[in-house]
Design a protein around this motif. Structure first.
Motif, short mmCIF file in Angstrom:
data_model
loop_
_atom_site.label_atom_id
_atom_site.label_comp_id
_atom_site.label_asym_id
_atom_site.label_seq_id
_atom_site.Cartn_x
_atom_site.Cartn_y
_atom_site.Cartn_z
N THR A 606 0.85 5.69 -38.59
CA THR A 606 0.57 6.62 -39.69
C THR A 606 -0.53 7.63 -39.38
O THR A 606 -0.62 8.67 -40.04
CB THR A 606 0.14 5.84 -40.94
OG1 THR A 606 -1.11 5.18 -40.68
CG2 THR A 606 1.19 4.80 -41.33
N VAL A 694 5.91 9.04 -42.73
CA VAL A 694 5.47 7.67 -42.48
C VAL A 694 4.78 7.58 -41.12
O VAL A 694 3.71 6.99 -40.99
CB VAL A 694 6.66 6.69 -42.53
CG1 VAL A 694 6.15 5.25 -42.54
CG2 VAL A 694 7.54 6.94 -43.73
N SER A 696 3.13 9.81 -38.77
CA SER A 696 2.63 11.19 -38.75
C SER A 696 2.65 11.82 -37.36
O SER A 696 2.78 13.04 -37.23
CB SER A 696 1.20 11.23 -39.30
OG SER A 696 0.33 10.46 -38.47
#
Length: 737
Positions: A606, A694, A696
């Motif tokens: 993330t 979700v 990144s």
């Protein structure tokens, strides 16, 4: 159908008797309970039925026809103990526990013993697999009393749930099995002490409660975040204690979890130390060649009672097989050895064949006993094998390879084992094994515990997913997906939720269409890990999203915002004597250890530093135990290896409108490389934007030049993207040697 109260128990009121009779009738005419007290034509009707007939747990149902007036754990039982001013007798076990069966047959089926229990105690049965929180608290009490523990776990409590005495197995009467004091004598003496010397009982209970709280609430002790030297020290310890002949540690019994194979493989990757790899591979060889491994059907028994991995405790647990599958799959990836890949496949095929529900979830365990004898289902006489295979050189070859003799190696029978495994011999003997397996399948099988546990399903989802990815077996990824879908559909509440849980909450268990109590830390942590592994095996975004949702819920329910780490129970859980912060990895990893690695993986996926901060505070919360006794938390060392490495983010992107198999060469290069401290995504350009919400680090990644492209990054800083599998392989994290 009438229901008789057990001897010494008060008569059931009409409403309860009707409820018990209805539950018994619902079992159907083919139901023959497992009890010594059967009556009626053909002896098919139980003489006694207690409140456990209303429970879904297979273990509790095993005791539903004991003459003991058992009750399930709950406020009602303790309120009755308080009303009658009686002590509580608590017995904790599981459906596949051999000594639990022994004590049931010897004591809980004995009408004289049962009558005394019913007249002087309120008796409670607990399935340790459904209520690990209750088990952990009273196990801690018994360990404080006796310096040992095990199952059955038998504890005497006050009506306030405070323990004042306990132990494990008790023989029924004085002199039985060489004992000085049998169970009936202990029951009588403790009942008399409780009635006549309440002050002494209260002091003992107070002392034990203090010991339990000290043991369980510290969470290992806060300390500095440990460094990589802890990994070196741990491996040095295992080197000193290693059995250089048989693998594992120099001791008996031998448990698979005693040697952390995955830690050794990571240390070998770090250092290139050949001896570290040898400790891992020799242990795997010996376990797979021994009697602890089911040579005919695949899968591992619980542990070896001897130092040679020969004579197992014959129960098979889902979690053992899940954890071993990952270890063997990773070892196959590191070494390229066909035997490790074979054992991985055989174990998973056993789970699919014998431990999978029609809906794709996984059952919990199978018993050690069959027809009242431990191991009877699995062992062979030499003559039995000769009768099946016939006379001739092929049979002699089989007998020689699997160590079969007329005297046998286990109580006059033979446990099949390959002292000197050889893949050529194994392949040549496949037809003989198939014949024997078919004959064995017609024997009376051990009992199978068919409850579905969220935590153990999470472990096995990881097993299927990791093996499917490493061995390039799509059917294993499909099996993991079915199991994950089942858990998310049936054990994750929607609306009012199962068992009164709030929407979105995870249940601990599922059996006969009923979800069980609310999940514990390990249920959430193991399922989160399973979903992360499943995402990396199949790259279905919904699994990554579900993992993140569960991890967020884990923090809300179990996180310790003050001291870091996680509690075993949620903040709104039933208030028990202590709220444990797990800091020990046993046969199963602790929820703490798995949640630690989950946090580090989610930080990489993330890019959210919240997860890194949570991992750092969790490391600090168990810093003392990791620094002083790292062998107690070997699973947490996987997270420590990650945290002290240069973890990478890897993305493979294929062109818009293309199929995933267009990236097969890049995916194959990734599959073959042992790179434990990475997160992996693979996605078509069409879905990059959705996945980036979700994961990144995938944002803005494209298939350069209209070709599948690989990116290797560290904290968002990426190396040159490449289309070339060889160049991609060179960029992947390599061993430091």
């Amino acid at each position: 159908m009438s229901v008789s109260p057990p001897p010494g128990a008060p008569a059931y009121d009409d409403a309860l008797a009707a409820k018990l009779a209805a539950a018994l009738a619902a079992k159907g005419p083919s139901y023959v309970p497992r009890t010594h007290h059967l009556v009626g034509p053909g002896k098919t009707r139980p003489k006694y039925t207690n409140r456990l007939i209303l429970e879904p747990s297979p273990y509790l149902l095993q005791h539903a026809h004991n003459p003991v007036d058992w009750r399930p754990w709950g406020d009602e039982a303790f309120a009755e103990a308080k009303r009658l001013n009686r002590p509580v007798f608590l017995s904790v076990g599981s459906s596949t526990c051999h000594w639990c069966h022994v004590m049931e047959a010897e004591s809980f089926e004995d009408e004289e013993i049962a009558s005394f229990m019913n007249a002087h105690y309120i008796c409670i049965k607990v399935d340790r697999e459904e209520r690990p929180d209750v088990d952990a608290i009273y196990m801690s009490a018994v360990q404080a009393l006796t310096q040992s523990g095990g199952w059955p776990l038998n504890v005497w409590l006050t009506p306030a749930r405070e323990p004042f005495f306990g132990g494990t197995y008790f023989p029924p009467r004085d002199g039985a099995r060489g004992s000085r004091h049998g169970f009936l004598t202990v029951l009588r003496e403790l009942s008399e002490t409780y009635a006549k010397d309440g002050e002494r009982v209260g002091q003992a209970a107070k002392s034990l409660v203090e010991a339990v709280r000290k043991d369980m609430e510290a969470g290992g002790g806060a300390g500095a975040v440990p460094g990589p030297a802890v990994l070196d020290e741990t491996v040095a310890y295992f080197r000193r204690a290693f059995d250089t002949i048989e693998g594992g540690l120099r001791r008996a019994p031998k448990f698979p979890s005693n040697v952390p194979i995955r830690v050794l493989l990571r240390q070998y990757r770090r250092t290139g130390d050949a001896e570290t790899l040898h400790m891992a591979t020799l242990t795997l060889e010996k376990m797979a060649g021994g009697g602890m491994y089911d040579q005919l059907g695949g899968g591992f028994h619980r542990y070896s009672t001897d130092a040679r991995w020969l004579v197992p405790h014959f129960e098979k647990m889902l979690y053992d097989n899940a954890l071993l599958v990952v270890a063997y799959a990773e070892a196959a990836q590191v070494t390229g050895r066909a035997d490790f890949a074979r054992v991985t496949r055989e174990t998973l095929d056993y789970v699919l064949r014998e431990m999978t529900t029609p809906d794709g979830a996984f059952y919990s365990a199978t018993d050690a006993d069959s027809e009242g004898q431990e191991g009877k289902f699995f062992v062979w006489s030499e003559k039995e094998i000769e009768d099946v295979l016939g006379a001739g050189p092929d049979t002699a070859r089989f007998l020689r390879y699997y160590g079969v003799s007329a005297p046998g190696n286990f109580e006059g029978h033979n446990i099949l084992n390959a002292a000197h495994p050889d893949e050529g011999e194994w392949a040549a003997l496949a037809p003989a094994r198939a014949k024997l397996y078919d004959v064995r399948a017609r024997r009376v099988p051990p009992l199978r515990d068919e409850k579905v546990l969220a935590a153990w399903n999470g472990l096995m989802i990881s097993g299927f997913a990791v093996a499917g990815r490493v061995l390039h077996e799509p059917r294993y990824v499909a099996a993991a997906t079915r199991a994950a879908d089942f858990v998310l559909a049936h054990l994750r509440a929607s609306g009012t939720g199962p068992s009164g849980l709030a929407a979105g909450r995870l249940s601990r268990s599922f059996k006969d269409g009923r979800a069980g109590p609310g999940g514990f830390l390990d249920d959430y942590a193991f399922m989160t890990a399973g979903l992360l592994d499943l995402y990396e095996a199949g790259f279905d975004r919904r699994h990554l999203e579900a993992a993140l949702a569960l991890a967020d819920e884990t923090e809300r329910l179990f996180g310790d915002a003050t001291a870091g780490g996680w509690f075993m129970t949620s903040g709104d859980h039933e208030a028990l004597l202590a709220r444990e912060k797990p800091a020990y990895d046993g046969a199963e990893p602790s929820g703490t250890s798995v949640a630690l690695l989950n946090a580090l993986r989610l930080a990489a996926f993330t890019g959210d530093d919240r997860w890194r901060a949570l991992a750092a505070s969790a490391f600090a919360s168990v810093g003392t135990v990791l620094s002083n006794r790292p062998m107690a938390m070997t699973e947490a060392l996987l997270a420590l290896d990650w945290a002290t490495d240069h973890a990478r983010e890897i993305a493979i992107v294929w062109p818009r409108g293309a199929r995933a198999d267009s990236a097969a060469p890049l995916l194959e290069a990734l599959r073959k490389t042992f790179a434990p401290n990475v997160v992996r995504v693979a996605v078509g350009e069409d879905d990059v934007a959705a996945l980036a919400k979700v994961a990144s680090f995938v944002e803005g990644k494209t298939a350069l030049g209209g070709k599948p492209t690989a990116y290797v990054c560290e904290r968002g800083a990426c190396q040159l993207p490449t289309h070339d599998p060889a160049a991609f392989t060179a960029q992947l994290p390599r061993p430091s040697r």
